[in-house]
Write an enzyme that holds these catalytic residues in place. Structure first.
Site, PDB file in Angstrom:
ATOM      1  N   SER A 211     -46.747  23.064   1.245  1.00  0.00           N
ATOM      2  CA  SER A 211     -47.797  22.107   1.601  1.00  0.00           C
ATOM      3  C   SER A 211     -48.129  21.242   0.406  1.00  0.00           C
ATOM      4  O   SER A 211     -48.047  21.689  -0.747  1.00  0.00           O
ATOM      5  CB  SER A 211     -49.061  22.850   2.046  1.00  0.00           C
ATOM      6  OG  SER A 211     -49.719  23.429   0.928  1.00  0.00           O
ATOM      7  N   ASP A 212     -48.486  19.984   0.652  1.00  0.00           N
ATOM      8  CA  ASP A 212     -49.097  19.218  -0.430  1.00  0.00           C
ATOM      9  C   ASP A 212     -50.400  19.918  -0.797  1.00  0.00           C
ATOM     10  O   ASP A 212     -50.957  20.714  -0.020  1.00  0.00           O
ATOM     11  CB  ASP A 212     -49.324  17.765  -0.012  1.00  0.00           C
ATOM     12  CG  ASP A 212     -49.321  16.818  -1.203  1.00  0.00           C
ATOM     13  OD1 ASP A 212     -49.530  17.277  -2.342  1.00  0.00           O
ATOM     14  OD2 ASP A 212     -49.103  15.612  -1.017  1.00  0.00           O
ATOM     15  N   CYS A 213     -50.909  19.648  -1.987  1.00  0.00           N
ATOM     16  CA  CYS A 213     -51.955  20.488  -2.549  1.00  0.00           C
ATOM     17  C   CYS A 213     -53.291  20.305  -1.844  1.00  0.00           C
ATOM     18  O   CYS A 213     -53.848  19.205  -1.825  1.00  0.00           O
ATOM     19  CB  CYS A 213     -52.045  20.248  -4.044  1.00  0.00           C
ATOM     20  SG  CYS A 213     -50.528  20.781  -4.873  1.00  0.00           S
TER      21      CYS A 213
END
Length: 732
Positions: free
Chosen positions: A270-272
């Protein structure tokens, strides 16, 4: 007697050592044995973990498991154009500058150097017991989103607006990072941000990007598909939603396309804090446990953020199962084993890389070559190349001595950065004189109103004025501290005070003025083009940027960069920023005349194109087409040229057909008077179009094939680009 006793003692020692070795082997867990198949090692490790440990191992900052001898590991690392945020490293040109080279072989060499340094830095850190963020072997790069709109502050991280260019550069970058050894990953690369992600930055945590099936298959997905085929180890899902579902919980993108259609075997990250957006931004669930269960179900293996610690709670509430966690964790752990993170020291061929490779002379030379090839000459009325032994030069402008003008975002640092001022000073003859004053601030008028620089400029033989933007004005949400729009550039103009400054320099000044422009995105350079004698686009050129600019302006090398993105005349020529439809966007669909076209860039050489031929002028729908064209350098100096092949299909009423479509390119070097034949092979897939439903089809009839040094448009010719060669190819 003594001899017999010695023999008995020797035999006894051998037996003891053999039994010890057997015992040690029996005590060594299967997951620790590099000789075992990866799948066996993965399953053995998972069988030894508690539910809470499994959830933690799926976090980007996974903790140590002391009872198993597993060290902590932080998955978050960056290497967009050099190892970033981790200490001294070679700083290569920003990704958009590398895209401007149109040189995938160079991209391979650059990323190979980066991965050498990454391994060396990792080896040194682990030897010290350091296992910090930005010290691991899993790099969240490259960014292969399409730079569809010049307002996007993170467009600088991409290779431009074209899927063909993006795919080829991205594949080469991944291959250099991951290395050629089929048994050992050098480092793990990551294709991001999947998918349909290119601003607005301010809205990315809540925004829904709507893309048609045609735009998905024609523009937004092809580069990702190519990187999956090249066995990229990871894919990062984006913050925003696409067509109604958050990208990190998107059934169509993550399951149907990535896993099922493309057969992706690596892990999804996942993106952060994108999973937090499930309940705080997109509001598709209400709690962190529900977000964890949804992301797990849709295929996210690694959470950069704070949600996967809720997986045990999700199991207890019946939202997911431990078996589902095991299956997802198994995919993630394969990456760890392929990297050798749980192997004895010396098991990997990359364990021997040491600090001597970091910012080595060879890597500095490569950074200089990459910067040279990235520089785009936008205008030249004949003043360039400039002699380096004139009596007096003046260097001015807000970015002349500015380190931020070299970096771009996601950068590393080192103690030997060469600003443009330093490069120009180093490039002139010792007999010459150089003066410097900044003359102007980056984005606001001079506070005291005193002007000393325009009179200085009138008294020298040539002035270099370094204008444009830097990371203070464009970049990612939160990083561009002078941007009122979260790093995006909603004002297309360069700061007005810089234009006013250039006007003053030009007043009553007949001596050459060379404008050097820094930045990572298109900007309105109309007045710069009018006022300056030459306009040099340097991008964010990295640690050797100053030297590379001097090499170009003083003629040590000929400029050879080409624009990887269209520079429109104004934002009024474009659709709304939030509109993700490709109609009216990029060179493929922009009918209006741009300021600078895609693929454009001048040279000190003079290239002509002709004799375009096909092996067969008529082909069947499932046949490839071989194309050749002759390129000649009729200019006075040796120069590189980027030979570009475009297709134009006849437009059909009611359909979205590209005006032009880049299908291939080759970089060549020609001596004065030299000539060569360049060959391309167009595959059936390259000759096909995409219909409204997102399906590929090969239309019958004639296709115009263009081969030249720029987009084959009237604007390219008006700016001085060579006339392309063209011919009709008929598909039966």
């Amino acid at each position: 007697m003594t001899s017999n006793l010695t023999r008995l003692r020797t035999c006894f020692t051998v037996v003891v050592l053999s039994l010890a070795a057997v015992a040690q082997a029996q005590n060594t867990p299967v997951f620790r044995d590099p000789k075992q198949p990866v799948s066996v090692r993965v399953n053995d490790l998972i069988s030894k973990l508690t539910l809470e440990e499994k959830a933690d191992q799926m976090m980007y900052n996974s903790k140590a498991i002391d009872r198993l001898g597993i060290p902590a590991y932080n998955w978050w690392n960056e290497a967009l154009h050099g190892v970033g945020r981790a200490g001294a490293a070679t700083v290569f040109p920003q990704a958009i500058g590398l895209g401007a080279t149109f040189d995938d072989e160079l991209a391979l060499r650059v990323s190979t150097a980066i991965s050498d340094e990454a391994r060396a830095m990792y080896n040194a850190a682990v030897a010290k017991g350091y296992r910090q963020q930005y010290s691991g072997l899993t790099f969240w790069t490259p960014n292969i989103n399409i730079f569809r709109d010049p307002r996007w502050g993170r467009g600088q991280e991409t290779y431009g607006e074209d899927p063909t260019l993006t795919g080829r550069m991205g594949v080469a970058f991944v291959q250099g990072l991951q290395g050629p050894d089929p048994q050992h990953l050098k480092v793990a690369a990551c294709a991001k941000h999947f998918a349909v992600h290119s601003g607005p930055e301010k809205l990315r945590h809540v925004f829904n990007a709507e893309a048609t099936p045609q735009d998905l298959q024609e523009t937004y997905l092809p580069a990702f598909h190519q990187l999956v085929n090249a066995k990229v180890e990871a894919v990062m899902c984006a913050y925003n939603s696409t067509n109604g579902e958050p990208c990190c919980g998107n059934q169509y993108l993550l399951h149907d396309v990535l896993r099922q259609q493309w057969g992706f075997k690596g892990h999804i990250v996942s993106d952060c804090w994108a999973l937090v957006d499930f309940y705080e931004g997109h509001k598709v669930v209400k709690t962190p446990a529900e977000a964890a269960a949804l992301a797990l179900q849709r295929g996210v293996n690694l959470n950069c953020g704070s949600v996967y610690p809720y997986l045990p709670e999700a199991v207890k509430k019946g939202l997911t199962t431990e078996a589902a966690i095991d299956s997802s964790l198994a995919i993630l752990l394969r990456t760890k084993f392929k990297l050798g993170l749980l192997d004895p020291q010396g098991s990997s061929p990359y364990d021997k890389l040491g600090p001597e490779v970091i910012n080595s002379p060879a890597h500095r030379a490569l950074a200089r070559e990459a910067a040279q090839k990235s520089i785009v000459l936008l205008k030249n009325n004949g003043v360039l190349p400039l002699r380096n032994d004139l009596a007096k030069y003046f260097v001015t402008g807000p970015n002349a001595a500015n380190l931020d003008a070299l970096f771009g975002n996601y950068y590393g640092v080192n103690p030997e950065m060469k600003t443009i001022l330093e490069g120009l000073v180093g490039g002139v003859s010792p007999a010459s004189q150089v003066q410097y004053r900044p003359g102007a601030l980056l984005d606001r008028p001079n506070q005291n109103g005193i002007d000393w620089v325009s009179s200085t400029a009138r008294g020298v033989d040539a002035t270099f004025v370094v204008l444009g933007i830097n990371g203070l004005l464009e970049g990612e949400e939160g990083e561009s501290i002078s941007s009122p729009s979260f790093g995006d550039r909603l004002d297309y103009n360069i700061p007005q005070n810089q234009i006013d400054f250039l006007r003053k320099l030009r007043e009553k000044n007949t001596k050459p003025i060379v404008a050097i422009i820094t930045g990572g995105s298109p900007m309105n350079l109309a007045e710069v083009h009018e006022l300056a004698d030459a306009v040099v686009l340097a991008w964010y050129p990295g640690e050797e940027g100053g030297n590379a600019v001097a090499d170009v302006v003083f003629g040590k090398v000929s400029p050879s960069g080409k624009l990887p993105i269209t520079f429109p005349k104004s934002l009024a020529q474009l659709p709304a920023y939030e509109d993700y439809h490709m109609a009216g966007r990029t060179y493929r669909y922009l009918a209006a005349e741009p300021m600078y076209p895609f693929g454009y860039g001048l040279s000190y050489g003079k290239f002509t194109y002709g004799n375009l031929k096909f092996a067969k002028a008529k082909i069947g729908k499932n046949e490839s087409a071989d194309v050749t064209a002759t390129v000649t350098n009729t200019g006075p100096v040796a120069a590189d040229e980027v030979v570009q092949l475009y297709l134009t299909h006849p437009p059909k009423a009611g359909t979205q057909t590209p005006l032009f479509a880049l299908k291939s390119f080759h970089r060549i070097t020609l001596q004065p008077g030299g000539s060569t034949t360049v060959k391309f092979t167009l595959t059936p897939a390259q000759l096909a179009l995409i219909d409204k439903g997102g399906n590929a089809f090969t239309p019958s009839g004639p296709i115009t094939v263009w081969v030249g040094g720029s987009l084959p448009s009237a604007r390219s010719l008006a700016l001085g680009a060579a006339k392309p060669a063209s011919a009709l190819l008929t598909i039966k």
